[in-house]
Structures are given as C-alpha cells and as structure tokens.
Design an enzyme around this catalytic site. Structure first.
Site, PDB file in Angstrom:
ATOM      1  N   CYS A 117       0.839  -1.194   0.000  1.00 57.06           N
ATOM      2  CA  CYS A 117       0.000   0.000   0.000  1.00 57.06           C
ATOM      3  C   CYS A 117       0.874   1.244   0.000  1.00 57.06           C
ATOM      4  O   CYS A 117       2.066   1.183   0.277  1.00 57.06           O
ATOM      5  CB  CYS A 117      -0.853   0.072   1.257  1.00 57.06           C
ATOM      6  SG  CYS A 117      -1.887  -1.358   1.504  1.00 57.06           S
ATOM      7  N   GLY A 154       0.369  -0.228  -5.148  1.00 59.85           N
ATOM      8  CA  GLY A 154      -0.931  -0.883  -5.001  1.00 59.85           C
ATOM      9  C   GLY A 154      -1.858  -0.509  -6.132  1.00 59.85           C
ATOM     10  O   GLY A 154      -2.048   0.677  -6.405  1.00 59.85           O
ATOM     11  N   GLY A 209       1.187  -1.423   5.704  1.00 60.74           N
ATOM     12  CA  GLY A 209       1.858  -2.383   6.569  1.00 60.74           C
ATOM     13  C   GLY A 209       0.922  -3.519   6.910  1.00 60.74           C
ATOM     14  O   GLY A 209      -0.169  -3.617   6.350  1.00 60.74           O
ATOM     15  N   CYS A 265      12.301  -2.354   5.991  1.00 61.57           N
ATOM     16  CA  CYS A 265      12.176  -3.444   5.013  1.00 61.57           C
ATOM     17  C   CYS A 265      13.221  -3.315   3.896  1.00 61.57           C
ATOM     18  O   CYS A 265      13.196  -2.364   3.113  1.00 61.57           O
ATOM     19  CB  CYS A 265      10.782  -3.406   4.399  1.00 61.57           C
ATOM     20  SG  CYS A 265      10.598  -4.480   2.977  1.00 61.57           S
ATOM     21  N   TYR A 267      13.158  -4.240  -4.480  1.00 62.29           N
ATOM     22  CA  TYR A 267      12.140  -4.273  -5.532  1.00 62.29           C
ATOM     23  C   TYR A 267      11.042  -3.219  -5.406  1.00 62.29           C
ATOM     24  O   TYR A 267      10.641  -2.617  -6.397  1.00 62.29           O
ATOM     25  CB  TYR A 267      11.462  -5.654  -5.543  1.00 62.29           C
ATOM     26  CG  TYR A 267      10.224  -5.708  -6.411  1.00 62.29           C
ATOM     27  CD1 TYR A 267      10.316  -5.850  -7.788  1.00 62.29           C
ATOM     28  CD2 TYR A 267       8.944  -5.584  -5.850  1.00 62.29           C
ATOM     29  CE1 TYR A 267       9.175  -5.874  -8.591  1.00 62.29           C
ATOM     30  CE2 TYR A 267       7.808  -5.605  -6.653  1.00 62.29           C
ATOM     31  CZ  TYR A 267       7.930  -5.754  -8.009  1.00 62.29           C
ATOM     32  OH  TYR A 267       6.810  -5.769  -8.803  1.00 62.29           O
ATOM     33  N   SER A 308      12.478  -3.788 -13.238  1.00 61.74           N
ATOM     34  CA  SER A 308      13.033  -3.973 -11.893  1.00 61.74           C
ATOM     35  C   SER A 308      14.530  -4.291 -11.894  1.00 61.74           C
ATOM     36  O   SER A 308      15.227  -3.986 -10.940  1.00 61.74           O
ATOM     37  CB  SER A 308      12.261  -5.064 -11.161  1.00 61.74           C
ATOM     38  OG  SER A 308      12.187  -6.225 -11.958  1.00 61.74           O
ATOM     39  N   ASP A 327      17.913  -9.854 -12.748  1.00 63.46           N
ATOM     40  CA  ASP A 327      16.615  -9.468 -12.199  1.00 63.46           C
ATOM     41  C   ASP A 327      16.794  -9.206 -10.703  1.00 63.46           C
ATOM     42  O   ASP A 327      17.775  -9.638 -10.099  1.00 63.46           O
ATOM     43  CB  ASP A 327      15.556 -10.541 -12.444  1.00 63.46           C
ATOM     44  CG  ASP A 327      14.136  -9.952 -12.418  1.00 63.46           C
ATOM     45  OD1 ASP A 327      14.002  -8.737 -12.140  1.00 63.46           O
ATOM     46  OD2 ASP A 327      13.175 -10.692 -12.670  1.00 63.46           O
ATOM     47  N   ASP A 328      15.807  -8.500 -10.134  1.00 66.51           N
ATOM     48  CA  ASP A 328      15.947  -8.146  -8.715  1.00 66.51           C
ATOM     49  C   ASP A 328      15.702  -9.339  -7.809  1.00 66.51           C
ATOM     50  O   ASP A 328      16.283  -9.445  -6.736  1.00 66.51           O
ATOM     51  CB  ASP A 328      14.977  -7.017  -8.356  1.00 66.51           C
ATOM     52  CG  ASP A 328      13.540  -7.487  -8.462  1.00 66.51           C
ATOM     53  OD1 ASP A 328      13.051  -7.628  -9.597  1.00 66.51           O
ATOM     54  OD2 ASP A 328      12.922  -7.771  -7.418  1.00 66.51           O
ATOM     55  N   CYS A 374       6.681 -12.590   3.462  1.00 66.88           N
ATOM     56  CA  CYS A 374       6.722 -11.370   4.276  1.00 66.88           C
ATOM     57  C   CYS A 374       5.411 -11.271   5.046  1.00 66.88           C
ATOM     58  O   CYS A 374       4.341 -11.453   4.478  1.00 66.88           O
ATOM     59  CB  CYS A 374       6.877 -10.138   3.382  1.00 66.88           C
ATOM     60  SG  CYS A 374       6.824  -8.600   4.334  1.00 66.88           S
ATOM     61  N   CYS A 378      14.995  -5.244   8.179  1.00 67.51           N
ATOM     62  CA  CYS A 378      14.412  -6.576   8.241  1.00 67.51           C
ATOM     63  C   CYS A 378      14.727  -7.247   6.912  1.00 67.51           C
ATOM     64  O   CYS A 378      14.427  -6.687   5.856  1.00 67.51           O
ATOM     65  CB  CYS A 378      12.892  -6.495   8.423  1.00 67.51           C
ATOM     66  SG  CYS A 378      12.061  -8.085   8.203  1.00 67.51           S
ATOM     67  N   CYS A 422      12.634 -12.221   4.718  1.00 71.34           N
ATOM     68  CA  CYS A 422      12.259 -12.987   3.518  1.00 71.34           C
ATOM     69  C   CYS A 422      13.474 -13.734   2.959  1.00 71.34           C
ATOM     70  O   CYS A 422      13.321 -14.700   2.211  1.00 71.34           O
ATOM     71  CB  CYS A 422      11.622 -12.079   2.464  1.00 71.34           C
ATOM     72  SG  CYS A 422      12.561 -10.596   2.074  1.00 71.34           S
TER      73      CYS A 422
HETATM   74  P1  AMP Z   1       8.246 -15.157 -10.082  1.00 72.68           P
HETATM   75  O1  AMP Z   1       7.832 -15.487 -11.454  1.00 72.68           O
HETATM   76  O2  AMP Z   1       7.180 -15.542  -9.089  1.00 72.68           O
HETATM   77  O3  AMP Z   1       9.589 -15.747  -9.711  1.00 72.68           O
HETATM   78  O4  AMP Z   1       8.350 -13.598  -9.981  1.00 72.68           O
HETATM   79  C1  AMP Z   1       9.577 -12.930 -10.102  1.00 72.68           C
HETATM   80  C2  AMP Z   1       9.340 -11.528 -10.575  1.00 72.68           C
HETATM   81  O5  AMP Z   1       8.386 -10.884  -9.733  1.00 72.68           O
HETATM   82  C3  AMP Z   1      10.610 -10.712 -10.545  1.00 72.68           C
HETATM   83  O6  AMP Z   1      10.802 -10.179 -11.821  1.00 72.68           O
HETATM   84  C4  AMP Z   1      10.344  -9.604  -9.532  1.00 72.68           C
HETATM   85  O7  AMP Z   1      10.744  -8.355 -10.056  1.00 72.68           O
HETATM   86  C5  AMP Z   1       8.854  -9.628  -9.321  1.00 72.68           C
HETATM   87  N1  AMP Z   1       8.463  -9.482  -7.906  1.00 72.68           N
HETATM   88  C6  AMP Z   1       9.160  -9.803  -6.820  1.00 72.68           C
HETATM   89  N2  AMP Z   1       8.447  -9.544  -5.693  1.00 72.68           N
HETATM   90  C7  AMP Z   1       7.259  -9.049  -6.091  1.00 72.68           C
HETATM   91  C8  AMP Z   1       6.096  -8.581  -5.415  1.00 72.68           C
HETATM   92  N3  AMP Z   1       6.018  -8.577  -4.086  1.00 72.68           N
HETATM   93  N4  AMP Z   1       5.059  -8.133  -6.168  1.00 72.68           N
HETATM   94  C9  AMP Z   1       5.123  -8.146  -7.504  1.00 72.68           C
HETATM   95  N5  AMP Z   1       6.201  -8.575  -8.210  1.00 72.68           N
HETATM   96  C10 AMP Z   1       7.260  -9.024  -7.530  1.00 72.68           C
END
Ligand code: AMP
Length: 461
Positions: free
Chosen positions: A8, A34, A109, A247, A253, A294, A356-357, A393, A446, A449
């Site tokens: 949020c 959000g 939160g 966080c 990300y 990202s 990727d992040d 988380c 924190c 995760c």
């Molecule tokens: P996945 O396919 O589930 O491994 O998603 C990985 C991708 O989701 C990465 O490219 C991240 O940038 C993105 N990501 C990571 N955390 C979140 C989040 N909380 N909400 C939306 N996208 C996310």
C-alpha cells in the site's frame, strides 16, 4: 477470508487550497505500491467527503470526483492484496463516525497480531465491515471515549504488533504514526502555495517530487505527529528498539528507484547491489541485460563493475499490469510474453547475463530464459540482485506462501535447472547488506524474507 494490508501507499496533506488534487497526484506517483483500490477523503468545514473505488487512481478519480472532494485537507490510499477478497469494503481510507466526530485512516503495513485483536474486539461486541486488520484501529478509537485523539491513538498503537505507517484525519487535525521498528517508510514534507505552506506526508518521496513539495524528514519509528492549523507537534510514543526493522525489500524491488527510502536513494542502492553481485560472481559473457524495469539499475551496476557491455536485450510493453497481479498460473505465464519482448538483434549468438531483482516462484525467469533462447541467445546466465527468497513477508509485501517460494525447497542448482539457465547465482546476504549500508556498522533492516529471521514475536503463517 482475512485480508492483509499488503503493498500500500498512504498520502496526507493539511492546509492546502488544492488538497484533493495534490492527494490524487500523490497517489498517482505511488501507484506502483498498489493497484487494486484507491481512495481519497477530504475535510470540508468539519465534515469528511469520501470517494473510493476499485482499480487505478487515474481510472477512479476524474475531474468531477476531485471537484466534489472539497476542503483544504485530505488523506489518500492505494492498496493491493492477494490474500483477501477484492472487496470495496477493504478499500481505504477507512472511515467512521465516532462519539468525538468523524475519523478517516490510511494504513501501510500489516499488523501481525491482527487476528487476536479482531477476536478480542468481536467478543466485546464490535461489528467489522471488511476483512482488514486496519479496522481494529477504528474500534479501539470507538471504545475510547476521551476527547483526545492523540492520547487514544498512542494507546491503540501500543496494542499493535507489526508494521504500520498510518495517517489519520479527524474534523480538526491530522495524526501520523509509524511503528517502533520502522518497517515501512513514511516521509514528511512541505508544499508552498499562494496562501502559504501545507504539510504533506507520503510513503515515498517520489510523491513529493510530483507535487513540488520539499522533503523535510522521515517520520521516526515510534513517533506520532499531530498536524493542525496551529502547526506541527511531535512526540515519541514508544521506545526506539536497539535495531530497526526497515524493510530491505523496499530497496530490492518495491519502492520506486527515484525515491529516497530510509534515508537512501533507491536507484543508488540497486546499482550497488548489481556491482556487488558482479564482484561476487562474474562469468564470461558478451552482454549484460536487465529484466525491465526492476532489474535495470542493478544491471547497470553489474555492467559497470564487470566491464561487460549493457544492452536493453528485452523491451517492455508498459501498458500491461504486473504479471504478478494476474489471478491464475496460466494467465501469469502468458503475461510475461505480453509484457516482455526479447530483441533478436541484440541476443543472437550471444552469451548473455540476465539480471533481475528477485526470483519468487521462478515462473517469470523460466519464461524469460526460454524467450531469450528463442531469440538466439547462445548462453543464458541468470544473476539475481538479492539473496534467495525463502520466506513470506508478514509485514506488508505481497509474497506467496512459503511452499510456493521456489528457493524455500530447492537448491540453487535445482532452481537453475528449473528455470533452464546455463548458470545461476544470487547476491549473498552480506553483499546485500554492503550494497545498502556500505561500511555503516549497523544493518537496521528486516531481511526475514531472505534469512527467516522474523523480527516480531508473533507472525501469521
Ligand atoms: P516469479 O515469477 O514468481 O519468480 O516472480 C519474479 C518476478 O516478480 C521478478 O521479476 C520480480 O521483479 C517480481 N516481484 C518480486 N516480488 C514481487 C512482489 N512482491 N510483487 C510483484 N512482483 C514481484
């Protein structure tokens, strides 16, 4: 079903001739936090005017909505949650008419003892409208008959455990509260206008940039601030713990790269993550490419450090929502293709490092690697600018359950095989720390995760 107050953003403004318009823009700038619902409550001649809806800020609020939201003060909220149903009742700001007047509140939160508090309140006769824990706050305020909102809020806040960055508005003042561990960001600023100056509060500083407000400072963990026509008053309602739990995933990300979060520029920390990742794990390759958007800052850092050229090997269609917010697995995989298009001209016969992040379920990376190979990449080396995500988380970032997090039950080697990469490496936890705080001795963050080291006594599973 219970809903968490995940992902949020909050916004508030006091004493501004264009309060609702500024709130609209403040939410617009924070839309990345959000996309499920948005709401604005303005204060006009002692009364609240409320407008909330499901969807994006720009789709909900049109000129006529903003004209209706009269008054010189307002608060706003954008929300996204997967855990609860997409109920308009859960859309914030939440509002109520109490003994001492109207109250509106916006929360970022997740309150980890929310279930216990809800049960206690229900037993005492409280009727809940929606499924968010945020509503507990309104009930605490309703039960407290003192005509002193600040005192009521301080006592209420002391009953909460977990993450809360909150903004409240009554008929005569605004209160801002941040939890003592400082999980979520919250910043205070000032906006100059033709009639003087107004105070503003937001989750991220990018909201201030859009409305031309000046950043004053972060709201301190454990601080409560009152803003009224008399000015601003600050008080500490809880002791600062030895170590804060800001966080770290905001830096990995969640936050916008053009925001200052917890006193640090997000673009800079992300670029450092890429640099440290390159120091820790480099491989011979022809090109470094990010997963947009990202992975961009960390890929720039990785390229700078490794001296391997940076290219935009994947082009993103910006008019598609995040793949993550699609409801089913089949649509989610399809979403990656809609959103990301690999460039054959850059990739053909190349050894490629993709940055990727994070990897969550592994679905996105698997799909991306297959697209890169289809586009002619000779080798694909996947590098992740954060450690393996092994735990959900409970403090306000939307992550799937532990069993859906690929790194919770697979080794790096197994994940490499699952996503189909030639090699896979993650940033180490020490590397992440170093990228965020440099040589500072304390890591006031924190990172549960990544480590499973949750900083509260209770958390929900
Ligand atoms: P996945 O396919 O589930 O491994 O998603 C990985 C991708 O989701 C990465 O490219 C991240 O940038 C993105 N990501 C990571 N955390 C979140 C989040 N909380 N909400 C939306 N996208 C996310």
């Amino acid at each position: 079903m219970k809903a968490w107050n995940e992902e949020c953003a909050v916004f508030g403004i006091w004493g501004d001739p264009e309060a609702s318009r500024m709130t609209f823009l403040g939410l617009y700038a924070q839309q990345h936090r959000g996309q499920e619902s948005a709401g604005i409550v303005s204060l006009n001649e002692g009364h609240h005017i409320i407008d909330k809806g499901m969807g994006l800020v720009g789709d909900i609020f049109k000129e006529r909505n903003l004209q209706r939201l009269k008054g010189k003060s307002a608060i706003g909220h954008v929300r996204y949650s997967t855990t609860g149903r997409n109920l308009v009742e859960n859309a914030q700001p939440l509002t109520a008419e109490l003994l001492n007047g109207p109250i509106a509140m916006a929360h970022n939160g997740n309150i980890v003892n929310g279930d216990v508090l809800r049960e206690k309140l229900k037993k005492a006769g409280a009727i809940f409208q929606g499924t968010t824990d945020t509503e507990c706050l309104l009930h605490f305020l309703a039960q407290d008959k003192r005509n002193d909102l600040g005192a009521c809020l301080k006592d209420a806040a002391l009953q909460l455990e977990g993450a809360f960055s909150m903004v409240f508005m009554s008929h005569k003042d605004m209160y801002i509260i941040r939890d003592p561990k400082g999980f979520r960001p919250l910043v205070l600023g000032k906006r100059k206008h033709e009639e003087g100056e107004s105070y503003v509060v937001a989750s991220e500083t990018c909201a201030f940039d859009l409305i031309g407000a000046e950043f004053i400072r972060e709201v301190e963990p454990g601080e409560i601030i009152k803003i009224s026509d008399e000015g601003i008053e600050s008080e500490r309602y809880a002791e600062k713990p030895g170590k804060l739990s800001q966080c770290v995933f905001e830096h990995v990300y969640f936050a916008r790269p053009d925001s200052e979060v917890f006193g640090k520029n997000v673009y800079t920390t992300r670029k450092s993550m890429g640099k440290v990742l390159a120091k820790e794990n480099v491989v011979e390759a022809d090109v470094v490419i990010p997963v947009p958007d990202s992975g961009i800052p960390s890929a720039i850092g990785y390229s700078e450090e490794s001296k391997i050229p940076f290219e935009l090997g994947i082009v993103r269609n910006h008019y598609v929502g995040r793949t993550f917010i699609q409801p089913s697995q089949s649509i989610r995989s399809f979403g990656v293709k809609i959103k990301l298009n690999p460039q054959k001209a850059i990739l053909k016969d190349k050894r490629v490092i993709v940055i990727d992040d994070s990897i969550v379920r592994g679905t996105t990376s698997k799909k991306i690697i297959s697209l890169l190979r289809q586009a002619g990449a000779k080798e694909v080396h996947f590098r992740v600018a954060s450690p393996p995500t092994t735990g959900p988380c409970y403090y306000g970032v939307d992550t799937p359950k532990k069993e859906q997090l690929i790194a919770s039950h697979q080794t790096v080697e197994q994940i490499k095989d699952f996503i189909g990469a030639d090699s896979l490496a993650y940033l180490s936890h020490d590397g992440l720390k170093h990228a965020v705080v440099g040589d500072e001795p304390e890591f006031n963050f924190c990172s549960a995760c990544f480590t499973g080291d949750y900083p509260t006594d209770t958390f929900e599973s």
